[in-house]
Design a protein around this motif. Structure first.
Motif, PDB file in Angstrom:
ATOM      1  N   GLY A 138       0.844  -1.190   0.000  1.00  0.00           N
ATOM      2  CA  GLY A 138       0.000   0.000   0.000  1.00  0.00           C
ATOM      3  C   GLY A 138       0.881   1.242   0.000  1.00  0.00           C
ATOM      4  N   PRO A 139       0.309   2.415   0.209  1.00  0.00           N
ATOM      5  CA  PRO A 139       1.103   3.652   0.168  1.00  0.00           C
ATOM      6  C   PRO A 139       2.261   3.631   1.171  1.00  0.00           C
ATOM      7  N   GLN A 140       3.455   3.923   0.689  1.00  0.00           N
ATOM      8  CA  GLN A 140       4.621   3.825   1.567  1.00  0.00           C
ATOM      9  C   GLN A 140       4.574   4.835   2.702  1.00  0.00           C
ATOM     10  N   ALA A 141       4.034   6.006   2.441  1.00  0.00           N
ATOM     11  CA  ALA A 141       3.965   7.014   3.500  1.00  0.00           C
ATOM     12  C   ALA A 141       3.122   6.519   4.672  1.00  0.00           C
ATOM     13  N   ASP A 142       2.031   5.827   4.386  1.00  0.00           N
ATOM     14  CA  ASP A 142       1.187   5.300   5.456  1.00  0.00           C
ATOM     15  C   ASP A 142       1.901   4.188   6.212  1.00  0.00           C
ATOM     16  N   PHE A 143       2.642   3.348   5.491  1.00  0.00           N
ATOM     17  CA  PHE A 143       3.410   2.305   6.163  1.00  0.00           C
ATOM     18  C   PHE A 143       4.495   2.927   7.039  1.00  0.00           C
ATOM     19  N   ASN A 144       5.217   3.890   6.491  1.00  0.00           N
ATOM     20  CA  ASN A 144       6.314   4.518   7.245  1.00  0.00           C
ATOM     21  C   ASN A 144       5.812   5.183   8.521  1.00  0.00           C
ATOM     22  N   GLU A 148       7.283   1.704  13.133  1.00  0.00           N
ATOM     23  CA  GLU A 148       7.829   1.372  14.457  1.00  0.00           C
ATOM     24  C   GLU A 148       6.789   0.683  15.329  1.00  0.00           C
ATOM     25  N   THR A 149       5.539   1.122  15.238  1.00  0.00           N
ATOM     26  CA  THR A 149       4.475   0.456  15.993  1.00  0.00           C
ATOM     27  C   THR A 149       4.307  -0.983  15.528  1.00  0.00           C
ATOM     28  N   LEU A 150       4.340  -1.190  14.222  1.00  0.00           N
ATOM     29  CA  LEU A 150       4.114  -2.524  13.654  1.00  0.00           C
ATOM     30  C   LEU A 150       5.255  -3.487  13.958  1.00  0.00           C
ATOM     31  N   ARG A 151       6.419  -2.970  14.310  1.00  0.00           N
ATOM     32  CA  ARG A 151       7.544  -3.844  14.658  1.00  0.00           C
ATOM     33  C   ARG A 151       7.228  -4.704  15.888  1.00  0.00           C
ATOM     34  N   ALA A 152       6.236  -4.320  16.661  1.00  0.00           N
ATOM     35  CA  ALA A 152       5.840  -5.115  17.825  1.00  0.00           C
ATOM     36  C   ALA A 152       5.390  -6.516  17.412  1.00  0.00           C
ATOM     37  N   LEU A 153       4.951  -6.655  16.147  1.00  0.00           N
ATOM     38  CA  LEU A 153       4.412  -7.938  15.694  1.00  0.00           C
ATOM     39  C   LEU A 153       5.485  -8.914  15.238  1.00  0.00           C
ATOM     40  N   GLY A 154       6.662  -8.390  14.891  1.00  0.00           N
ATOM     41  CA  GLY A 154       7.720  -9.261  14.390  1.00  0.00           C
ATOM     42  C   GLY A 154       8.572  -8.537  13.376  1.00  0.00           C
ATOM     43  N   THR A 155       9.017  -9.252  12.356  1.00  0.00           N
ATOM     44  CA  THR A 155       9.829  -8.673  11.288  1.00  0.00           C
ATOM     45  C   THR A 155       8.901  -8.100  10.231  1.00  0.00           C
ATOM     46  N   VAL A 156       8.940  -6.782  10.032  1.00  0.00           N
ATOM     47  CA  VAL A 156       8.037  -6.144   9.081  1.00  0.00           C
ATOM     48  C   VAL A 156       8.735  -6.001   7.730  1.00  0.00           C
ATOM     49  N   SER A 157       7.967  -6.189   6.667  1.00  0.00           N
ATOM     50  CA  SER A 157       8.500  -6.083   5.313  1.00  0.00           C
ATOM     51  C   SER A 157       7.526  -5.285   4.465  1.00  0.00           C
ATOM     52  N   TYR A 158       8.039  -4.238   3.809  1.00  0.00           N
ATOM     53  CA  TYR A 158       7.211  -3.430   2.916  1.00  0.00           C
ATOM     54  C   TYR A 158       7.519  -3.835   1.477  1.00  0.00           C
ATOM     55  N   LEU A 159       6.475  -4.183   0.712  1.00  0.00           N
ATOM     56  CA  LEU A 159       6.660  -4.753  -0.619  1.00  0.00           C
ATOM     57  C   LEU A 159       6.430  -3.766  -1.749  1.00  0.00           C
ATOM     58  N   GLY A 160       5.615  -2.745  -1.534  1.00  0.00           N
ATOM     59  CA  GLY A 160       5.363  -1.785  -2.600  1.00  0.00           C
ATOM     60  C   GLY A 160       3.974  -1.188  -2.499  1.00  0.00           C
TER      61      GLY A 160
END
Length: 292
Positions: A138-144, A148-160
Motif C-alpha cells: 500500500g502507500p509507503q507514507a502510510d506504512f512509514n 515502528e508500531t508494527l515492529r511489535a508484531l515481528g519482522t516487518v516487510s514493505y513490498l510496494g
C-alpha cells in the motif's frame, strides 16, 4: 479524524491470530483497544490491560491504526459497511487474494480511509518475535508512519504501493511451502520401503532443500534476462533423471503422480525446443494458463 497517539492500536477480530496480535502490542507497551463479535474472547487481553470497545466504531476512534484480522474480506466489508472510516488508518491482515485486496483498498479509500493490506507469514505462537514475518503493501507514507508500531508484531516487510502484493507474496510463499513438504513426503515414502524412517531421512532432505535454495538467485537472473544457458545441466538431462524417479516409484509401489507432473512440464518445454536450456526455462510453462 481520530486524534489518538501513534502508539494507540486497535485490533478487530480476536481469533487465535488476532489475540496474538493484540497481545504483542500490549507486550510492547502500546495502548490497545480490541473488539470481537464474541466479547468473551477479549477477557484475557482485558486482564492484561487492553480496553474492550463496545462497537467497531469505538475501536476506530480510539486508535491511530486499526488492525483487521477476521474471517475473510467479505466479513471486513460487512463490519465496516455502516461505520465512518474517514481519516482512519487501517491495516488488513485478513487472508484473501490479490484482487480482493485491491478492491477492498479502493472501497476504503473512496470512503476517506488510509488503507494498507498485509499478510502474516507466521503461526500465532511466533507473533511478537523476529520469526514472525509480516508483509505489507500500500502507500509507503502510510506504512512509514506506523512502521515502528508494527515492529511489535515481528519482522516487518514493505513490498510496494500495489495493495495486492502482500496477498500475492503470501500465496507464492505457500507454493514454496507445499512444494518442499510434498517433495519431502515423496522421498520419505520411497525410503520407507527400505526401512528408513522419516526422522532418519529428514536431515538429508533438509540439506538438499537448503542446497537447492542457494541456486535461486542465479536462476532468477536467468528468468529476468530471458536467457537460460545450460551452465549446470540441460533440461533434457533433468528429464531423463525424472524418468528414473518415476520408474523407481512405480517399482517400489509408491505414488508417482508428483514426479509425473515434473516430467510432463519438462516434456512440454522440450517439445517446444528448450531441451538444451537450463531448468529455469520451465518458467515459460508455469506462466501459461492450464489448458485442461
Amino acid at each position: 479524524m481520530n486524534n489518538a497517539s501513534e502508539t494507540s492500536v486497535a485490533v478487530i477480530g480476536l481469533g487465535l491470530m488476532g489475540r496474538s496480535l493484540a497481545g504483542a502490542f500490549l507486550a510492547a507497551g502500546h495502548t490497545n483497544t480490541v473488539w470481537n463479535r464474541t466479547p468473551a474472547k477479549a477477557e484475557g487481553l482485558v486482564a492484561q490491560g487492553a480496553r474492550l470497545a463496545p462497537t467497531v466504531g469505538d475501536a476506530l476512534r480510539a486508535s491511530a491504526i486499526t488492525i483487521l484480522c477476521v474471517t475473510d474480506y467479505p466479513a471486513v466489508r460487512e463490519l465496516f459497511g455502516t461505520n465512518d472510516v474517514d481519516g482512519t488508518t487501517l491495516l488488513n491482515l485478513t487472508s484473501g487474494d490479490s484482487a480482493q485486496a485491491r478492491d477492498t483498498a479502493r472501497w476504503f479509500e473512496q470512503r476517506g480511509a488510509r488503507y494498507l493490506d498485509g499478510a502474516i507469514m507466521a503461526v500465532p505462537q511466533t507473533i511478537g518475535t523476529p520469526d514472525a514475518m509480516i508483509l505489507h503493501s500500500g502507500p509507503q507514507a502510510d506504512f512509514n508512519a506506523h512502521r515502528e508500531t508494527l515492529r511489535a508484531l515481528g519482522t516487518v516487510s514493505y513490498l510496494g504501493a500495489d495493495h495486492g502484493l502482500a496477498a500475492l507474496y503470501d500465496v507464492a510463499g505457500l507454493t514454496m511451502m507445499w512444494s518442499v513438504l510434498n517433495a519431502w513426503l515423496q522421498g520419505t515414502a520411497m525410503l520407507r520401503t527400505a526401512g528408513v524412517d522419516a526422522a532418519t531421512f529428514a536431515p538429508f532432505a533438509q540439506m538438499m532443500a537448503a542446497g537447492v535454495a542457494t541456486w535461486l538467485p542465479g536462476y532468477a537472473e536467468q528468468i529476468d534476462s530471458g536467457s537460460y544457458p545450460a551452465e549446470v545441466a540441460a533440461l533434457e538431462t533433468d528429464a531423463r533423471s525424472m524418468a528414473h524417479l518415476i520408474e523407481e516409484c512405480e517399482a517400489l509401489g509408491v505414488n508417482a503422480q508428483l514426479p509425473k507432473l515434473f516430467k510432463a512440464l519438462a516434456d512440454r518445454s522440450i517439445a517446444a525446443g528448450h531441451g538444451g536450456e537450463q531448468y529455469p526455462v520451465l518458467i515459460e510453462e508455469f506462466a501459461k494458463p492450464h489448458s485442461g
